[in-house]
Design a protein around this motif. Structure first.
Motif, short mmCIF file in Angstrom:
data_model
loop_
_atom_site.label_atom_id
_atom_site.label_comp_id
_atom_site.label_asym_id
_atom_site.label_seq_id
_atom_site.Cartn_x
_atom_site.Cartn_y
_atom_site.Cartn_z
N LEU A 219 -6.91 1.47 1.42
CA LEU A 219 -7.62 1.20 0.25
C LEU A 219 -6.93 0.18 -0.63
CD1 LEU A 219 -10.38 2.03 -0.85
CD2 LEU A 219 -9.42 3.81 -2.36
N CYS A 220 -5.81 0.31 -0.81
CA CYS A 220 -4.98 -0.50 -1.90
C CYS A 220 -5.14 -2.19 -1.28
CB CYS A 220 -3.61 -0.15 -1.87
SG CYS A 220 -3.45 1.49 -2.73
N VAL B 272 -3.50 -7.02 -7.36
CA VAL B 272 -1.98 -6.37 -7.70
C VAL B 272 -1.16 -6.61 -6.42
CG1 VAL B 272 -3.00 -4.38 -9.27
CG2 VAL B 272 -2.64 -4.03 -6.74
N ASP B 273 -0.11 -6.70 -6.64
CA ASP B 273 1.13 -7.09 -5.66
C ASP B 273 1.55 -5.72 -5.06
OD1 ASP B 273 1.59 -9.99 -6.06
OD2 ASP B 273 1.54 -9.25 -8.00
N LEU B 274 1.51 -4.51 -5.70
CA LEU B 274 1.98 -3.02 -5.30
C LEU B 274 1.38 -1.97 -6.20
CD1 LEU B 274 4.52 -1.75 -3.81
CD2 LEU B 274 5.74 -1.99 -5.86
N VAL B 275 1.04 -1.00 -5.37
CA VAL B 275 0.66 0.21 -6.06
C VAL B 275 1.66 1.11 -5.86
CG1 VAL B 275 -1.15 1.98 -5.93
CG2 VAL B 275 -1.75 -0.08 -5.37
N ILE B 276 2.04 1.93 -6.93
CA ILE B 276 3.02 3.03 -6.78
C ILE B 276 2.06 4.36 -7.17
CG2 ILE B 276 4.95 3.94 -8.20
CD1 ILE B 276 5.49 1.08 -8.69
N HIS B 277 2.30 5.18 -6.25
CA HIS B 277 2.11 6.65 -6.46
C HIS B 277 2.86 7.56 -6.51
CE1 HIS B 277 -0.48 10.08 -5.21
NE2 HIS B 277 -1.49 9.39 -5.23
#
Length: 208
Positions: free
Chosen positions: A32-33, A13-18
């Protein structure tokens, strides 16, 4: 942890959104991401320096991020939608309810990935959303098989999701609606909420 399992399933993935309630583990989640992380504070992020809200670009889409409790999302999404539209957002992302949602209408997409640690929808299955941006800049959404098909706006995408649910797999590739053929995403974003990094045993994955 639950997030680790999800990342193994959907990477790269290119970006994680939380969307809030990292509860002090935002640095660990970021490590972790293995990719950029956008995160906002939730109602359980006491004394946190995380921003309450964010506006980011995901491909060509302006995204408004918030946990949602300041907009009373437990009672509905109208206040959140009005704020997002006033900011010129194309997509509004929120958390707080732990119930997955993708709603199209009024010129905006409103979504909640649910929770991969403490789900509250019927059946209480962990959930997340993948946002794929294709090579033409168009966005495609998939909520890990937990959102009812009636909540997904594109009719052809509904058929694809139905097939994915029936055969019990996750879409690693999206289907181009115009070409009706599989095509790899140019950008992939993972939306995750309420990532529990301690009490993992409290949640049992029940994947389709």
């Amino acid at each position: 942890e639950n997030l680790k399992v999800v990342l193994e399933r959907v990477s790269p993935v290119d970006l994680v959104i939380h969307l809030g309630d990292a509860e002090g583990y935002e640095d660990y989640i970021g490590e972790l991401c293995g990719c950029p992380l956008e995160i906002v504070a939730g109602n359980n992020d006491f004394f946190s320096s995380l921003p309450r809200e964010k506006e980011i670009m995901a491909g060509n889409y302006r995204v408004f991020m918030t946990h949602g409790h300041y907009y009373y999302v437990g009672s509905g999404i109208e206040d959140l939608k009005r704020e997002a539209l006033a900011r010129g957002a194309d997509v509004a992302m929120f958390g707080h309810t732990h119930i997955p949602l993708i709603e199209y209408g009024d010129g905006i997409v409103v979504m909640n990935p649910g929770s991969i640690s403490y789900p509250r929808q019927e059946g209480k299955r962990p959930s997340y959303i993948l946002m794929d941006i294709d090579k033409k800049g168009m966005a495609h959404f998939l909520n890990s098989g937990t959102v009812g098909l009636s909540q997904v706006g594109n009719r052809f995408l509904q058929e694809v999701l139905q097939e994915a649910l029936l055969i019990g797999v996750y879409l690693v590739e999206f289907v181009d609606v115009n070409q009706k053929k599989a095509a790899k995403a140019a950008l992939r974003f993972l939306l995750a909420l309420e990532v529990d990094t301690v009490g993992v045993a409290e949640t049992q994955f029940r994947w389709q």
